[in-house]
Scaffold this motif. Structure first.
Motif, PDB file in Angstrom:
ATOM      1  N   GLY A 157     -40.528 -20.476 -42.888  1.00  0.00           N
ATOM      2  CA  GLY A 157     -39.256 -20.571 -42.165  1.00  0.00           C
ATOM      3  C   GLY A 157     -38.448 -21.807 -42.479  1.00  0.00           C
ATOM      4  N   ALA A 158     -38.996 -22.728 -43.276  1.00  0.00           N
ATOM      5  CA  ALA A 158     -38.307 -24.003 -43.539  1.00  0.00           C
ATOM      6  C   ALA A 158     -37.392 -23.920 -44.757  1.00  0.00           C
ATOM      7  CB  ALA A 158     -39.339 -25.112 -43.725  1.00  0.00           C
ATOM      8  N   LEU A 159     -36.670 -22.830 -44.887  1.00  0.00           N
ATOM      9  CA  LEU A 159     -35.832 -22.633 -46.068  1.00  0.00           C
ATOM     10  C   LEU A 159     -34.598 -23.531 -46.036  1.00  0.00           C
ATOM     11  CD1 LEU A 159     -35.869 -18.726 -46.377  1.00  0.00           C
ATOM     12  CD2 LEU A 159     -37.400 -20.385 -47.435  1.00  0.00           C
ATOM     13  N   GLN A 160     -34.247 -24.043 -47.212  1.00  0.00           N
ATOM     14  CA  GLN A 160     -33.035 -24.841 -47.362  1.00  0.00           C
ATOM     15  C   GLN A 160     -31.904 -24.052 -48.020  1.00  0.00           C
ATOM     16  OE1 GLN A 160     -32.812 -28.070 -46.070  1.00  0.00           O
ATOM     17  NE2 GLN A 160     -34.751 -27.338 -45.194  1.00  0.00           N
ATOM     18  N   VAL A 189     -34.681  -9.681 -53.870  1.00  0.00           N
ATOM     19  CA  VAL A 189     -34.631  -9.651 -52.412  1.00  0.00           C
ATOM     20  C   VAL A 189     -34.806 -11.103 -51.998  1.00  0.00           C
ATOM     21  CG1 VAL A 189     -35.735  -8.861 -50.298  1.00  0.00           C
ATOM     22  CG2 VAL A 189     -35.598  -7.333 -52.269  1.00  0.00           C
ATOM     23  N   LEU A 190     -33.743 -11.711 -51.524  1.00  0.00           N
ATOM     24  CA  LEU A 190     -33.697 -13.162 -51.376  1.00  0.00           C
ATOM     25  C   LEU A 190     -33.524 -13.558 -49.918  1.00  0.00           C
ATOM     26  CD1 LEU A 190     -32.161 -15.652 -53.766  1.00  0.00           C
ATOM     27  CD2 LEU A 190     -31.358 -15.781 -51.401  1.00  0.00           C
ATOM     28  N   MET A 191     -34.342 -14.532 -49.491  1.00  0.00           N
ATOM     29  CA  MET A 191     -34.285 -15.046 -48.128  1.00  0.00           C
ATOM     30  C   MET A 191     -33.446 -16.322 -48.094  1.00  0.00           C
ATOM     31  SD  MET A 191     -36.138 -12.921 -46.401  1.00  0.00           S
ATOM     32  CE  MET A 191     -36.891 -11.460 -47.119  1.00  0.00           C
ATOM     33  N   ALA A 192     -32.551 -16.396 -47.104  1.00  0.00           N
ATOM     34  CA  ALA A 192     -31.700 -17.579 -46.958  1.00  0.00           C
ATOM     35  C   ALA A 192     -31.418 -17.819 -45.485  1.00  0.00           C
ATOM     36  CB  ALA A 192     -30.384 -17.399 -47.727  1.00  0.00           C
ATOM     37  N   SER A 193     -31.151 -19.065 -45.149  1.00  0.00           N
ATOM     38  CA  SER A 193     -30.796 -19.408 -43.781  1.00  0.00           C
ATOM     39  C   SER A 193     -29.330 -19.052 -43.531  1.00  0.00           C
ATOM     40  CB  SER A 193     -31.004 -20.908 -43.544  1.00  0.00           C
ATOM     41  OG  SER A 193     -30.477 -21.286 -42.280  1.00  0.00           O
ATOM     42  N   THR A 194     -29.078 -18.343 -42.443  1.00  0.00           N
ATOM     43  CA  THR A 194     -27.695 -18.008 -42.044  1.00  0.00           C
ATOM     44  C   THR A 194     -27.315 -18.726 -40.762  1.00  0.00           C
ATOM     45  OG1 THR A 194     -28.610 -15.984 -41.051  1.00  0.00           O
ATOM     46  CG2 THR A 194     -27.560 -15.770 -43.203  1.00  0.00           C
ATOM     47  N   SER A 195     -28.110 -19.706 -40.363  1.00  0.00           N
ATOM     48  CA  SER A 195     -27.829 -20.450 -39.133  1.00  0.00           C
ATOM     49  C   SER A 195     -26.716 -21.467 -39.360  1.00  0.00           C
ATOM     50  CB  SER A 195     -29.094 -21.165 -38.655  1.00  0.00           C
ATOM     51  OG  SER A 195     -28.809 -22.005 -37.557  1.00  0.00           O
ATOM     52  N   GLU A 196     -25.823 -21.574 -38.406  1.00  0.00           N
ATOM     53  CA  GLU A 196     -24.773 -22.599 -38.484  1.00  0.00           C
ATOM     54  C   GLU A 196     -25.317 -23.963 -38.079  1.00  0.00           C
ATOM     55  OE1 GLU A 196     -21.431 -21.370 -36.217  1.00  0.00           O
ATOM     56  OE2 GLU A 196     -21.083 -19.539 -37.399  1.00  0.00           O
ATOM     57  N   ASN A 197     -26.439 -23.964 -37.386  1.00  0.00           N
ATOM     58  CA  ASN A 197     -27.082 -25.204 -36.967  1.00  0.00           C
ATOM     59  C   ASN A 197     -28.328 -25.414 -37.820  1.00  0.00           C
ATOM     60  OD1 ASN A 197     -28.418 -27.325 -35.762  1.00  0.00           O
ATOM     61  ND2 ASN A 197     -28.364 -26.468 -33.690  1.00  0.00           N
ATOM     62  N   GLN A 199     -30.784 -27.155 -37.525  1.00  0.00           N
ATOM     63  CA  GLN A 199     -32.000 -27.332 -36.744  1.00  0.00           C
ATOM     64  C   GLN A 199     -32.553 -26.011 -36.221  1.00  0.00           C
ATOM     65  OE1 GLN A 199     -33.259 -30.429 -36.767  1.00  0.00           O
ATOM     66  NE2 GLN A 199     -31.449 -30.918 -37.991  1.00  0.00           N
ATOM     67  N   VAL A 200     -31.771 -24.942 -36.348  1.00  0.00           N
ATOM     68  CA  VAL A 200     -32.181 -23.637 -35.845  1.00  0.00           C
ATOM     69  C   VAL A 200     -32.593 -22.758 -37.022  1.00  0.00           C
ATOM     70  CG1 VAL A 200     -31.455 -21.550 -34.627  1.00  0.00           C
ATOM     71  CG2 VAL A 200     -30.674 -23.801 -33.846  1.00  0.00           C
ATOM     72  N   ARG A 201     -33.766 -22.163 -36.928  1.00  0.00           N
ATOM     73  CA  ARG A 201     -34.252 -21.300 -37.996  1.00  0.00           C
ATOM     74  C   ARG A 201     -33.730 -19.876 -37.796  1.00  0.00           C
ATOM     75  NH1 ARG A 201     -40.521 -22.869 -39.507  1.00  0.00           N
ATOM     76  NH2 ARG A 201     -40.110 -25.024 -40.131  1.00  0.00           N
ATOM     77  N   GLU A 202     -32.905 -19.450 -38.719  1.00  0.00           N
ATOM     78  CA  GLU A 202     -32.395 -18.073 -38.700  1.00  0.00           C
ATOM     79  C   GLU A 202     -32.382 -17.601 -40.148  1.00  0.00           C
ATOM     80  OE1 GLU A 202     -28.750 -16.695 -36.381  1.00  0.00           O
ATOM     81  OE2 GLU A 202     -28.093 -16.393 -38.467  1.00  0.00           O
ATOM     82  N   ILE A 203     -33.385 -16.834 -40.505  1.00  0.00           N
ATOM     83  CA  ILE A 203     -33.561 -16.420 -41.892  1.00  0.00           C
ATOM     84  C   ILE A 203     -33.115 -14.971 -42.045  1.00  0.00           C
ATOM     85  CG2 ILE A 203     -35.186 -16.222 -43.809  1.00  0.00           C
ATOM     86  CD1 ILE A 203     -34.793 -19.078 -42.687  1.00  0.00           C
ATOM     87  N   SER A 204     -32.248 -14.743 -43.029  1.00  0.00           N
ATOM     88  CA  SER A 204     -31.745 -13.396 -43.314  1.00  0.00           C
ATOM     89  C   SER A 204     -32.109 -13.007 -44.748  1.00  0.00           C
ATOM     90  CB  SER A 204     -30.224 -13.341 -43.118  1.00  0.00           C
ATOM     91  OG  SER A 204     -29.877 -13.686 -41.786  1.00  0.00           O
ATOM     92  N   GLY A 252     -34.664 -11.631 -41.382  1.00  0.00           N
ATOM     93  CA  GLY A 252     -35.239 -11.633 -42.723  1.00  0.00           C
ATOM     94  C   GLY A 252     -36.696 -12.041 -42.748  1.00  0.00           C
ATOM     95  N   LEU A 253     -37.062 -13.047 -41.947  1.00  0.00           N
ATOM     96  CA  LEU A 253     -38.444 -13.508 -41.956  1.00  0.00           C
ATOM     97  C   LEU A 253     -39.370 -12.432 -41.389  1.00  0.00           C
ATOM     98  CD1 LEU A 253     -39.888 -15.990 -42.936  1.00  0.00           C
ATOM     99  CD2 LEU A 253     -39.766 -16.936 -40.621  1.00  0.00           C
ATOM    100  N   ALA A 254     -38.907 -11.761 -40.342  1.00  0.00           N
ATOM    101  CA  ALA A 254     -39.703 -10.662 -39.789  1.00  0.00           C
ATOM    102  C   ALA A 254     -39.858  -9.551 -40.817  1.00  0.00           C
ATOM    103  CB  ALA A 254     -39.034 -10.124 -38.523  1.00  0.00           C
TER     104      ALA A 254
END
Length: 403
Positions: A157-160, A189-197, A199-204, A252-254
Motif C-alpha cells: 500500500g505504500a505506493l508513490q 495492469v498498473l496500481m497507483a495512488s489516487t488519493s489527494e492526501n 497521508q491517505v492510502r487509496e490505491i486504484s 485497486g489494492l483489494a
C-alpha cells in the motif's frame, strides 16, 4: 520422430495420477507439445535457460499454445477456459515445469497472458474487455502486472506512483520496479495512488498501454537467474483515459490482493516442477559419473543426499496438493497457502543446492542446467512474497491481530 522428440525425461517414481481424467489428458497433450514442437523451437532458435527469448518467438509460442487449447485454460469458462479444479491446475502446471523446457513459463502465458487477466473479467467494462482482455486471451497481446516500487514491495500500500484527475483523464507519474514480463508486454495492469492526501492510502488499478506517450520500459538489468524478462516501467505524465480505471477508485489494492491465497499456491507448482528437474538431473548424473572405478551413485554419501532430496520433494508436493484440495473444498486456507509457499520455496532451493553438490565441479559451471536451477530456485524465496512475509501471515492466522 526427431532426436529432440525422443529425449523425454524418465519418471522419478511410479505413482497413480491424482487429478481428473481431463487433467491427465491435458498433461499428455502438453507433454507431446513440450517435447515435440516446442523442443524443436528450442533447438532451432538456440534457446536455453540463460537467454531471454525474443518477442517474435514468444508470440509464436503463445499463439500456437492458444491454437492447441492450452493458453487460455485458466480463464473463466465463459471466456473459453476449461473450468479445472485448483488441484488439476496445480498438477498441469507442475508437469509443464517438470519438463525442463526453457519455454515452460510461456506455455500458459504466466508472465504475460491469460493468468494475468482472468480474475479481472468480472470487473472489466465492455470497452476494457474488447481493448485489453480479449487481445491477451487470444494471444495477440501481452500484459504485465505492475505494483512493486523501490519503497513498496511487501508493503504494497505504500505506493508513490500517483494518478491525478485532469480534464476527465488520469495523469500518472512514477516508477514501477522489477515488473515480470514488462520487456515484452503491450499493456500493464498498473496500481497507483489516487488519493489527494499523500497521508491517505487509496490505491486504484488502471489498464495502461505501454506504447503510450509518457511511458517507457527500462529492462537493461538481469536477475540472478540470468534472463531479462523483468524491467522497470517509468511513467512521466502518462495520460490515461478514465475508461481505463479498473473497478472503483480506491479498490485497486483489494483487486490485487483478492486472489492472493490462490496466487501464492499457484507459484508452488513451478518450484516443485523445477525441483523435480534438479533431482532428476542429480540422479542421472550419479548414475553416469564414475569415480574410483564405479558410479558415484554407489557411494552412500550420494545416496543419502538423493534420498533427502526425494523426501523433501515428496513433502513439498504433498503439502501443495493438500492445500489445493482444501481450497477446492471451500476453505480460505490463508495460513495453509503461506505454509505451502514457504515450504516449497525453501525445500526446492535445498534440493537444487544438493543437486549442485552431487554434480561437483560440473555443478558450478555457468551454462549447466543444475547451476541455473540453483539460482532460479533461490529467487523464489524472495519473489511472490518473501519467506518472512509468509511466516508473518502464518503467525497472524495462528495468533490473531495482536495490535
Amino acid at each position: 520422430m526427431s532426436e529432440t522428440q525422443m529425449h523425454r525425461p524418465t519418471a522419478l517414481f511410479g505413482r497413480p495420477f491424482e487429478g481428473s481424467r481431463q487433467a491427465a489428458d491435458l498433461i499428455a497433450r502438453l507433454d507431446d507439445f513440450l517435447h515435440g514442437e516446442l523442443a524443436e523451437t528450442v533447438r532451432e532458435a538456440h534457446i536455453d535457460h540463460e537467454r531471454s527469448v525474443d518477442r517474435t518467438t514468444l508470440l509464436r509460442v503463445w499463439q500456437r499454445s492458444h491454437a492447441l487449447g492450452f493458453y487460455g485454460m485458466t480463464l473463466p469458462v465463459e471466456m473459453g477456459g476449461l473450468g479445472l479444479s485448483l488441484l488439476d491446475h496445480v498438477l498441469v502446471k507442475e508437469s509443464i515445469y517438470a519438463s525442463g523446457s526453457p519455454l515452460a513459463p510461456h506455455v500458459l502465458g504466466e508472465l504475460s497472458g491469460p493468468p494475468r487477466v482472468g480474475a479481472l473479467a468480472r470487473k472489466a467494462t465492455p470497452y476494457q474487455m474488447e481493448r485489453f482482455i480479449l487481445p491477451v486471451a487470444h494471444a495477440e497481446k501481452a500484459i504485465c502486472f505492475a505494483m512493486t516500487e523501490a519503497d513498496a514491495g511487501s508493503d504494497a500500500g505504500a505506493l508513490q506512483t500517483r494518478a491525478v484527475r485532469e480534464d476527465g483523464d488520469y495523469v500518472i507519474t512514477g516508477r514501477k520496479r522489477f515488473i515480470s514480463g514488462s520487456p515484452f508486454a503491450d499493456f500493464a495492469v498498473l496500481m497507483a495512488s489516487t488519493s489527494e492526501n499523500p497521508q491517505v492510502r487509496e490505491i486504484s488499478a488502471f489498464f495502461v498501454d505501454l506504447k503510450s506517450p509518457g511511458v517507457r520500459v527500462e529492462s537493461g538489468y538481469r536477475t540472478m537467474a540470468g534472463q531479462s524478462s523483468t524491467g522497470d516501467i517509468v511513467l512521466d505524465g502518462c495520460r490515461v483515459s478514465a475508461a481505463n480505471l479498473i473497478g472503483e477508485p480506491g479498490r485497486g489494492l483489494a483487486l490485487a490482493l483478492g486472489r492472493i491465497t490462490v496466487n501464492r499456491l499457484l507459484h508452488c507448482p513451478a518450484m516443485v516442477g523445477l525441483a523435480t528437474v534438479a533431482l532428476r538431473d542429480a540422479r542421472d548424473y550419479a548414475l553416469q559419473r564414475h569415480q574410483f572405478g564405479r558410479a558415484i551413485g554407489q557411494f552412500q554419501a550420494i545416496q543419502h543426499m538423493l534420498a533427502d532430496m526425494a523426501t523433501d520433494l515428496a513433502a513439498a508436493r504433498g503439502l501443495m496438493m493438500a492445500t489445493a484440495r482444501q481450497i477446492d473444498a471451500g476453505s480460505e486456507a490463508r495460513a495453509e497457502a503461506s505454509m505451502t509457499k514457504l515450504f516449497c520455496s525453501e525445500r526446492a532451493f535445498q534440493i537444487a543446492d544438493r543437486a549442485v553438490q552431487i554434480h561437483g565441479g560440473e555443478g558450478i559451471v555457468q551454462g549447466r542446467r543444475v547451476e541455473f536451477l540453483f539460482r532460479m530456485l533461490r529467487m523464489y524465496r524472495v519473489v511472490t512474497g518473501t519467506s518472512e512475509i509468509q511466516r508473518n501471515t502464518i503467525a497472524r492466522e495462528l495468533l490473531g491481530d495482536l495490535h
